[in-house]
Enzyme design. Sequence first.
Site, PDB file in Angstrom:
ATOM      1  N   ARG A   1      -0.477  11.128  -1.158  1.00  0.00           N
ATOM      2  CA  ARG A   1      -1.682  10.441  -0.688  1.00  0.00           C
ATOM      3  C   ARG A   1      -1.818  10.484   0.823  1.00  0.00           C
ATOM      4  O   ARG A   1      -2.920  10.409   1.351  1.00  0.00           O
ATOM      5  CB  ARG A   1      -1.729   9.017  -1.247  1.00  0.00           C
TER       6      ARG A   1
ATOM      7  N   GLU B 260      12.134   1.823  -3.558  1.00  0.00           N
ATOM      8  CA  GLU B 260      12.317   0.534  -4.203  1.00  0.00           C
ATOM      9  C   GLU B 260      12.586   0.684  -5.696  1.00  0.00           C
ATOM     10  O   GLU B 260      13.076  -0.224  -6.341  1.00  0.00           O
ATOM     11  CB  GLU B 260      11.117  -0.394  -3.949  1.00  0.00           C
TER      12      GLU B 260
END
Length: 178
Positions: A64, A101
Amino acid sequence: MNIDDARHLQALIRTIPDFPSPGIQFRDVMPLLADAHGFARALEALAEDIAPHSIDMVAAIEARGFLLGGAIAQRLGCGLLPVRKPGKLPGPNHGIDYALEYGSDRLEMQVGSVKPGARVLVIDDLIATGGTALACGELIARAGGHVAGFRFLIDLPDLGGAARLAARGWDARSLLRY
């Protein structure tokens, strides 16, 4: 960016629960990119405090970040440095492994793509724990470049990524926080 613009941009971002894994609240920027006014305003805001020609390259993080980085580079009158996942770039590449994460990954950039001393602005859509951004900054530094800062559409401050960049001495700014 004024408060009305920030509210408009935030309204264009949707939250998708449990993607890509359970417990993750994915912030989907695709509706913002599909909105001509929202996309244009986001690009303006990401570049508004940076003087044209004050940096040499924009490093855009896959995937992105590519959607933002090219437009920002054009606005700032500089080159674009794609920073990609493994196996996507031809020729010899610098690479670095890093933690996410929800797992681990690797970033690469082509050897010779950053000239020594080049001022490089890093662009991505979102910063969470900061692993991806830190890895990108380290790649640039290892290649002899100077990290001029980071710009993100979204910061998830509870996950501490921007603070990790600040601890490294790097400026990180985001348009929105969740």
